[in-house]
Design a protein around this motif. Structure first.
Motif, PDB file in Angstrom:
ATOM      1  N   TRP A   4      -2.211   0.017   7.594  1.00  0.00           N
ATOM      2  CA  TRP A   4      -0.886   0.609   8.216  1.00  0.00           C
ATOM      3  C   TRP A   4      -0.747   0.276   9.658  1.00  0.00           C
ATOM      4  N   ARG A  51      -9.157   5.907   4.340  1.00  0.00           N
ATOM      5  CA  ARG A  51      -9.073   6.789   3.462  1.00  0.00           C
ATOM      6  C   ARG A  51      -8.664   6.278   1.887  1.00  0.00           C
ATOM      7  N   THR A  79      -5.744   2.719   4.414  1.00  0.00           N
ATOM      8  CA  THR A  79      -5.898   3.303   2.816  1.00  0.00           C
ATOM      9  C   THR A  79      -6.457   1.991   2.123  1.00  0.00           C
ATOM     10  N   GLU A 116       7.114   6.057   0.014  1.00  0.00           N
ATOM     11  CA  GLU A 116       5.736   5.833  -0.629  1.00  0.00           C
ATOM     12  C   GLU A 116       5.488   4.421  -0.948  1.00  0.00           C
ATOM     13  N   HIS A 156      -4.947   5.265  10.539  1.00  0.00           N
ATOM     14  CA  HIS A 156      -5.044   5.421   9.154  1.00  0.00           C
ATOM     15  C   HIS A 156      -5.313   4.126   8.253  1.00  0.00           C
ATOM     16  N   SER A 160      -6.886   5.667  -1.699  1.00  0.00           N
ATOM     17  CA  SER A 160      -5.484   6.019  -2.027  1.00  0.00           C
ATOM     18  C   SER A 160      -5.158   7.504  -2.266  1.00  0.00           C
ATOM     19  N   CYS A 186      -3.384   1.419  -4.746  1.00  0.00           N
ATOM     20  CA  CYS A 186      -3.439   1.696  -3.418  1.00  0.00           C
ATOM     21  C   CYS A 186      -2.306   2.353  -2.958  1.00  0.00           C
ATOM     22  N   ARG A 187      -2.088   3.723  -2.586  1.00  0.00           N
ATOM     23  CA  ARG A 187      -1.054   4.400  -2.792  1.00  0.00           C
ATOM     24  C   ARG A 187      -0.794   5.311  -1.340  1.00  0.00           C
ATOM     25  N   GLY A 188       0.024   5.268  -0.698  1.00  0.00           N
ATOM     26  CA  GLY A 188       0.419   6.158   0.528  1.00  0.00           C
ATOM     27  C   GLY A 188       1.680   6.591   0.629  1.00  0.00           C
ATOM     28  N   SER A 227      -4.190   9.720  -0.228  1.00  0.00           N
ATOM     29  CA  SER A 227      -4.192  10.470   1.142  1.00  0.00           C
ATOM     30  C   SER A 227      -2.974  10.323   1.824  1.00  0.00           C
ATOM     31  N   PRO A 228      -2.365  11.421   2.344  1.00  0.00           N
ATOM     32  CA  PRO A 228      -1.091  11.459   3.071  1.00  0.00           C
ATOM     33  C   PRO A 228      -1.445  10.556   4.402  1.00  0.00           C
ATOM     34  N   VAL A 229      -0.463   9.761   4.618  1.00  0.00           N
ATOM     35  CA  VAL A 229      -0.427   8.973   5.855  1.00  0.00           C
ATOM     36  C   VAL A 229       0.335   9.658   7.027  1.00  0.00           C
TER      37      VAL A 229
END
Lengths: 441, 441
Positions: free
Chosen positions: A246, A179, A270, A411, A268, A181, A431-433, A183-185
């Motif tokens: 992850w 997914r 990211t 986060e 998941h 960056s 690249c964030r989750g 999108s909730p993990v």
């Protein structure tokens, strides 16, 4: 004649500026970068774009503008749909032509500024998508400090297995759950080992981790049965993104023998949404660090003097963490790690050559992960498993918060910046989750 | 309301016959089967079809014939393109409606025979393709006799690892190299361990093996983060094929620690081209063999009384081998193995429930392999690794030929036949591959 790779040209000139406001000061997306992505606005059909400062150049609109011709036009057309697979399939030539054309259009003093301005979309209005449909995702293990450190946790007597310095070790990952960056993990449920003698239990992972990696987008790829020689590997690379693999360490420990990680990773992955092309990163290719005297020589299919000469990347990497409480208080995220991509024992080229030596077909849009990139020093580790020594040494956050592994609301942001003397730095964007709680099962 | 699964209806009646010549005597494709595949004729665009005897019913033509309506028409339309992914995405309801409609059209005495006859293509004129674009391919390890026997070769003291009876062990495989029956299987090159103290070598695998497996086609699948409960697993299965997971044992032994098999498997996987739908195999679902008294109980997400009651398959499996010399002399292939699918310790439903318990998204057209299906007795082993005890006990072929592993020119054919008392048997057709020599590297 093969297309020349990694040529540094006027599009990389450090004094080149853009008329797009703020682009020259942008930490990631000055005109020297021009990364490729897929975006949508207001729920419309996604299409390809190029980031420039805080704006996105709409490639579908550009393809219809009459401003391009020849290979550049072909490339923009191939990037007009909801995935960049068709563009990646064209290989380096058309992509490079598009880069040169777009660079000229966006450069300060371009007479086309009035024509190009309407083709720009503010990035804050856009939703980013995966840049390509991922056919297959493979993950390698080339970060030698990570391999040694994690190996030492599991096998103190033999941190690196006998094959490590002969083979770029890799395995197949899950493509359907990659997914972009943001999108909730969702914390995965899974089986974990029971206490001594007890049955295993099912529940949310208690050891949720991140992994700092690079992702390599493939294009055009090879026919089944026809390996890609190391000397041609860069012709099949589209570009790079950041990748967070992850990982649920407790699920992994229980499931991974004898066939490798499965559900501990497949929930998941990211990626940062912009592909920094091999054209853009050409000035940042540096010599692969020499192997230690005691290291074995590698088989000829993994040897290439040019690859060694330009096989590593001058790329700074950073991981930050912020808890929900920290963000609520408006605090800055805490830097967990700061490291360099040259922690890779194997080059990107060696990954591609090894992956295909058996005839395996790589396809446009396939994604190859490097594996976790950790440096040798404290403060340079690419996973909590290493930072907290398997949970034994909790990490201190502001105001009495501590972490062994990730908690709901945490986060994690990966960032990367290509830097070289006399060159304008370029980056990936984020690249964030954020970790969401596990579903009830 | 969930669609009922596994209903036995008039399409399964053993006395049902077809007006298609020879179909009632066909070993695999009588009217009780009606498997789905993708075919092309004379280089035209591939489209969906249904096998009936030695003919193929063209579903694209059927969709335009005016002979269908409602859900059956929707299903035929979804099967008109070059992959069956859209049909698999519709789930069981429309697929079942299509089955019923086609059964009525092909049944002896159908008044529509004159209209349907022009929609039939002789199978010998057709080229078969993969039935679906495989997004992700996962391979399990549910054949307990295989796991125990192979485990004993590698770990005599602990053939089955502690997790085996708790988790349906699986791993990610390579999707890009899955090919339909008949595609030549090119012997892979790869790294293998050197003799004691020597460096590893690169070259053609010397221990090329087959693996007898079933492949499960997924459809429609689940949203990321939303597991499929075991009780709903069959609603997400499209049907089964035979699967040959070609394996290079010497490459595997050297590469597989710590992340699992990679290049030893990724060069080629062969599937039989026809999907035997879950509707067709409904009469052959039987009770899962009871676990041994000493076996541990499994976690609740893997428990379901209905699944246990109908979780196994009355399915005979066979592997034959013929050398190039045998075929040149016109000799019959030699039967290497004859076994039953009920050698599966975990059911197909448990595979699906486990695969998604962490929120992993299964998508239409994903493929799940069962892992090698071997029986407990000699003559029932699903790989040469087991048959020749790792190469220690060569296999005798006619006229002094012997085998430890596969040689160039060898042809391996997998066959499977669903059989139950009072039922017309149905089969998969062939899953065939001939070994071609390795390319020079």
């Amino acid at each position: 004649m093969p297309t020349p790779i990694a040529t540094i040209d006027e599009t990389h000139a450090p004094d080149l500026g853009s008329w797009v406001e703020g682009a020259d000061m942008h930490p990631d997306f000055p005109i020297q970068n021009l990364p490729l992505g897929v975006f949508s606005v207001d729920g419309q059909v996604p299409r390809g774009g190029i980031a420039i400062g805080a704006m996105i150049l709409d490639l579908a609109a550009l393809a219809h503008s009459g401003l391009l011709e020849g290979e550049a036009l072909a490339a923009a057309k191939a990037a007009s749909g909801p995935t960049l697979n068709p563009l990646l399939a064209l290989g380096t030539g058309p992509r490079r032509a598009l880069r040169r054309a777009v660079s000229a259009l966006l450069a300060k003093g371009s007479p086309k500024q009035p024509d190009v301005t309407p083709l720009l979309v503010p990035a804050h209005r856009a939703r980013m998508h995966l840049p390509a449909r991922v056919g297959d995702y493979s993950d390698f293990y080339v970060g030698i400090h990570h391999a040694a450190e994690v190996g030492a946790l599991f096998r103190p007597e033999q941190p690196l297995l006998p094959n490590y310095k002969h083979i770029p070790i890799g395995y197949h990952g899950r493509a359907s759950t990659i997914r972009p960056s943001g999108s909730p993990v969702i914390r995965p449920n899974g089986q974990t080992r029971g206490a001594d003698g007890d049955l295993p239990r099912l529940g949310p992972t208690q050891r949720l981790d991140f992994e700092l990696e690079l992702g390599l987008w493939i294009g055009p790829g090879n026919t089944q049965g026809q390996p890609i020689p190391l000397g041609q590997a860069w012709e099949h690379m589209g570009g790079l993104t950041l990748l967070n693999d992850w990982s649920a360490r407790d699920i992994q420990a229980w499931e991974y023998q004898p066939l490798g990680p499965f559900l501990s990773k497949s929930f998941h992955t990211t990626v940062s949404p912009w592909i920094v092309t091999t054209e853009a990163l050409a000035p940042f290719r540096i010599a692969q660090p020499p192997r230690a005297e005691a290291d074995p020589s590698v088989l000829p299919y993994l040897q290439d003097a040019k690859d060694q000469d330009k096989g590593a990347l001058a790329l700074d990497l950073e991981v930050t963490l912020s808890s929900a409480a920290m963000r609520a208080r408006g605090e800055e995220p805490q830097v967990l790690s700061h490291t360099q991509a040259c922690a890779m024992y194997w080059t990107l080229g060696q990954m591609v050559a090894h992956h295909t030596v058996n005839g395996c077909a790589l396809e446009s849009g396939d994604l190859l992960g490097t594996g976790t990139l950790s440096g040798p020093e404290p403060g340079s580790k690419g996973s909590l498993l290493e930072i907290t020594r398997g949970g034994a040494q909790p990490l201190q956050l502001p105001r009495e918060e501590t972490r062994t592994f990730l908690e709901d609301g945490d986060e994690v942001v990966l960032k990367g910046r290509f830097m070289a003397e006399g060159r304008r730095s370029i980056g990936f964007g984020e690249c964030r989750g954020v970790i969401a709680s596990a579903p009830q099962i």
